[in-house]
Design a protein around this motif. Structure first.
Motif, PDB file in Angstrom:
ATOM      1  N   UNK A   1      20.901   6.148 -19.540  1.00 54.74           N
ATOM      2  CA  UNK A   1      19.973   6.108 -20.523  1.00 54.74           C
ATOM      3  C   UNK A   1      19.043   6.855 -19.408  1.00 54.74           C
ATOM      4  N   UNK A   2      18.827   6.344 -18.244  1.00 59.36           N
ATOM      5  CA  UNK A   2      17.411   6.942 -17.663  1.00 59.36           C
ATOM      6  C   UNK A   2      17.547   8.250 -16.776  1.00 59.36           C
ATOM      7  N   UNK A   3      19.480   8.274 -16.611  1.00 56.39           N
ATOM      8  CA  UNK A   3      19.643  10.027 -16.349  1.00 56.39           C
ATOM      9  C   UNK A   3      20.203  11.225 -17.561  1.00 56.39           C
ATOM     10  N   UNK A   4      19.814  10.052 -18.712  1.00 55.94           N
ATOM     11  CA  UNK A   4      20.096  11.553 -19.576  1.00 55.94           C
ATOM     12  C   UNK A   4      18.722  11.995 -20.126  1.00 55.94           C
ATOM     13  N   UNK A   5      17.500  10.892 -20.159  1.00 57.17           N
ATOM     14  CA  UNK A   5      16.420  11.455 -20.471  1.00 57.17           C
ATOM     15  C   UNK A   5      15.528  11.464 -19.098  1.00 57.17           C
ATOM     16  N   UNK A   6      15.497  11.220 -18.819  1.00 58.86           N
ATOM     17  CA  UNK A   6      14.866  11.578 -16.998  1.00 58.86           C
ATOM     18  C   UNK A   6      15.602  12.628 -16.712  1.00 58.86           C
ATOM     19  N   UNK A   7      16.651  13.019 -16.521  1.00 60.10           N
ATOM     20  CA  UNK A   7      16.750  14.060 -15.509  1.00 60.10           C
ATOM     21  C   UNK A   7      18.123  14.056 -15.743  1.00 60.10           C
ATOM     22  N   UNK A   8      17.596  15.630 -17.179  1.00 57.41           N
ATOM     23  CA  UNK A   8      18.699  15.663 -18.233  1.00 57.41           C
ATOM     24  C   UNK A   8      19.347  17.621 -17.593  1.00 57.41           C
ATOM     25  N   UNK A   9      18.943  17.590 -16.577  1.00 58.99           N
ATOM     26  CA  UNK A   9      19.515  18.937 -15.729  1.00 58.99           C
ATOM     27  C   UNK A   9      20.144  19.094 -14.793  1.00 58.99           C
ATOM     28  N   UNK A  10      20.246  18.071 -14.574  1.00 56.84           N
ATOM     29  CA  UNK A  10      21.397  17.111 -13.628  1.00 56.84           C
ATOM     30  C   UNK A  10      21.710  15.783 -13.734  1.00 56.84           C
ATOM     31  N   UNK A  11      21.909  15.990 -14.900  1.00 61.25           N
ATOM     32  CA  UNK A  11      22.699  14.773 -15.624  1.00 61.25           C
ATOM     33  C   UNK A  11      24.022  15.100 -15.755  1.00 61.25           C
ATOM     34  N   UNK A  12      24.801  16.198 -15.571  1.00 65.19           N
ATOM     35  CA  UNK A  12      26.540  16.526 -15.549  1.00 65.19           C
ATOM     36  C   UNK A  12      26.640  16.428 -14.492  1.00 65.19           C
ATOM     37  N   UNK A  13      26.177  16.920 -13.593  1.00 61.90           N
ATOM     38  CA  UNK A  13      26.767  16.659 -12.212  1.00 61.90           C
ATOM     39  C   UNK A  13      26.109  15.213 -11.355  1.00 61.90           C
ATOM     40  N   UNK A  14      24.850  14.502 -11.928  1.00 61.17           N
ATOM     41  CA  UNK A  14      25.801  12.807 -11.498  1.00 61.17           C
ATOM     42  C   UNK A  14      26.155  11.269 -11.802  1.00 61.17           C
ATOM     43  N   UNK A  15      26.047  12.100 -13.686  1.00 57.32           N
ATOM     44  CA  UNK A  15      27.089  11.683 -14.078  1.00 57.32           C
ATOM     45  C   UNK A  15      29.072  12.047 -14.314  1.00 57.32           C
ATOM     46  N   UNK A  16      29.394  12.351 -13.303  1.00 54.43           N
ATOM     47  CA  UNK A  16      31.245  13.192 -13.138  1.00 54.43           C
ATOM     48  C   UNK A  16      31.886  11.973 -13.794  1.00 54.43           C
ATOM     49  N   UNK A  17      32.977  12.613 -14.186  1.00 54.74           N
ATOM     50  CA  UNK A  17      33.763  11.759 -14.672  1.00 54.74           C
ATOM     51  C   UNK A  17      34.491  10.587 -13.664  1.00 54.74           C
ATOM     52  N   UNK A  18      33.938  10.871 -12.093  1.00 48.26           N
ATOM     53  CA  UNK A  18      34.474   9.426 -11.342  1.00 48.26           C
ATOM     54  C   UNK A  18      34.083   9.014 -10.915  1.00 48.26           C
ATOM     55  N   UNK A  19      32.635   8.798 -11.799  1.00 50.34           N
ATOM     56  CA  UNK A  19      31.189   8.434 -11.218  1.00 50.34           C
ATOM     57  C   UNK A  19      31.700   7.623 -12.554  1.00 50.34           C
ATOM     58  N   UNK A  20      31.549   7.766 -13.692  1.00 48.09           N
ATOM     59  CA  UNK A  20      31.100   6.568 -15.103  1.00 48.09           C
ATOM     60  C   UNK A  20      32.584   6.153 -15.160  1.00 48.09           C
ATOM     61  N   UNK A  21      34.263   6.600 -14.382  1.00 46.02           N
ATOM     62  CA  UNK A  21      34.797   5.776 -13.916  1.00 46.02           C
ATOM     63  C   UNK A  21      34.909   4.287 -13.234  1.00 46.02           C
ATOM     64  N   UNK A  22      33.935   4.562 -12.309  1.00 41.72           N
ATOM     65  CA  UNK A  22      33.770   3.747 -11.003  1.00 41.72           C
ATOM     66  C   UNK A  22      33.258   2.833 -11.885  1.00 41.72           C
ATOM     67  N   UNK A  23      31.957   2.943 -12.891  1.00 40.55           N
ATOM     68  CA  UNK A  23      30.970   2.414 -12.784  1.00 40.55           C
ATOM     69  C   UNK A  23      31.750   1.423 -13.864  1.00 40.55           C
ATOM     70  N   UNK A  24      32.773   2.216 -14.773  1.00 42.72           N
ATOM     71  CA  UNK A  24      33.309   1.299 -15.451  1.00 42.72           C
ATOM     72  C   UNK A  24      34.401   0.170 -14.748  1.00 42.72           C
ATOM     73  N   UNK A  25      34.914   0.187 -13.912  1.00 41.71           N
ATOM     74  CA  UNK A  25      35.461   0.053 -12.961  1.00 41.71           C
ATOM     75  C   UNK A  25      34.735  -1.930 -12.890  1.00 41.71           C
TER      76      UNK A  25
END
Length: 318
Positions: A125-149
């Motif tokens: 939520x911090x990335x989505x609201x505070x860094x909305x323009x950079x969110x798609x570049x930061x929260x990539x599939x690899x990152x959120x998959x790693x966070x899930x694991x």
């Protein structure tokens, strides 16, 4: 000294979980009450998991984290509630040494994972609201998959040490635990000798984990709230606050009760209060979470209605 400790440890093959001592009629009432709560918890969290899985609109990191969190809640309650229900109908109320520590390990590992997932969701939520323009570049599939694991595995890795240390304590009779789960605090009280080192390590572990994760979440949402206040659109503010409010409600429910119980296990909470607090975060909170997340989220409500086929029923009725 080591030999006697081992003999004492192995002399206890099982523990007696007193649960909620009462008349047989009340035991049956408790069985019905907590059976209903357990079934509703499974239904609510399973509905969210299915909604996230089947609705393409929810295939975003925020809802993927929420779906995993709901599945984690199912695992969390299943480690304790079925055994608690069995105790209500049992006359012996016994649990083997191995089963007791297995329950201890899985229950607190899943609980630890919940703390990590709340941190991950706050970070998202911090990335989505505070860094909305950079969110798609930061929260990539690899990152959120790693966070899930990480969210699933972190608790299982961290809780190996406390479980091993407490299981190696010398236990002797009486082997009665005045609780409905194999909780580490009453378990340490059953030890024949007071091991201050184990108690200190366990308390330190709890303080670092709980306060660390709680402060991380508070800092993330503090930055989110500051960013939301600066938004020019009133509609955007309402949407952001609505999402954050549901997350913060779950954080307060979970951390509020857990920190009271485990940050200072030597503080001597009354037994009834210990049971109530444990009951709150192990049964009531997982029951409330699906309601909190769905009632304040239009996408989730629509997806849940689709999963439950309520939308078709409403269209036919109209």
């Amino acid at each position: 000294m080591n030999v006697s400790s081992r003999e004492t440890t192995h002399s206890v093959t099982h523990f007696i979980l007193l649960g909620f001592p009462s008349s047989p009629e009340m035991q049956r009432f408790y069985f019905g009450l907590f059976s209903a709560a357990y079934i509703l918890t499974l239904m609510g969290n399973t509905a969210i998991v299915c909604a996230v899985r089947w609705d393409q609109r929810l295939h975003t990191p925020m809802y993927i984290f929420l779906g995993n969190f709901s599945f984690l809640e199912i695992c969390y309650v299943t480690t304790t509630v079925p055994n608690m229900l069995a105790l209500f109908l049992s006359s012996s109320k016994s649990i083997s040494f191995v089963s007791c520590f297995a329950q201890f390990y899985f229950f607190f590992s899943f609980g630890c994972d919940e703390g990590f997932y709340l941190c991950i969701m706050a970070f998202d939520r911090y990335l989505a609201i505070c860094r909305p323009l950079h969110y798609p570049c930061i929260m990539t599939k690899d990152l959120y998959t790693g966070l899930v694991i990480f969210g699933w595995s972190g608790g299982f890795i961290l809780f190996v040490t406390p479980v091993v240390l407490i299981s190696r304590l010398p236990f002797c009779n009486p082997n009665i635990i005045d609780h409905f789960i194999c909780d580490p605090v009453p378990l340490m009280m059953l030890s024949c000798s007071e091991d201050t080192t184990t108690q200190f390590i366990y308390s330190t572990f709890n303080v670092i984990f709980m306060i660390g994760t709680f402060l991380f979440i508070l800092c993330a949402y503090a930055l989110v709230i500051l960013a939301v206040i600066r938004l020019p659109s009133a509609a955007s503010k309402r949407k952001a606050f609505s999402t954050c409010a549901s997350h913060l409600a779950v954080v307060i429910l979970f951390f509020g009760s857990v920190m009271v119980m485990y940050v200072s296990p030597g503080s001597g909470h009354p037994v009834k209060r210990q049971k109530f607090i444990t009951l709150f975060y192990s049964v009531i909170t997982p029951l409330c979470n699906p309601l909190i997340y769905s009632l304040r989220n239009k996408k989730m409500k629509a997806a849940l209605m689709k999963v439950l086929r309520l939308d078709n029923m409403l269209i036919k009725y109209k």
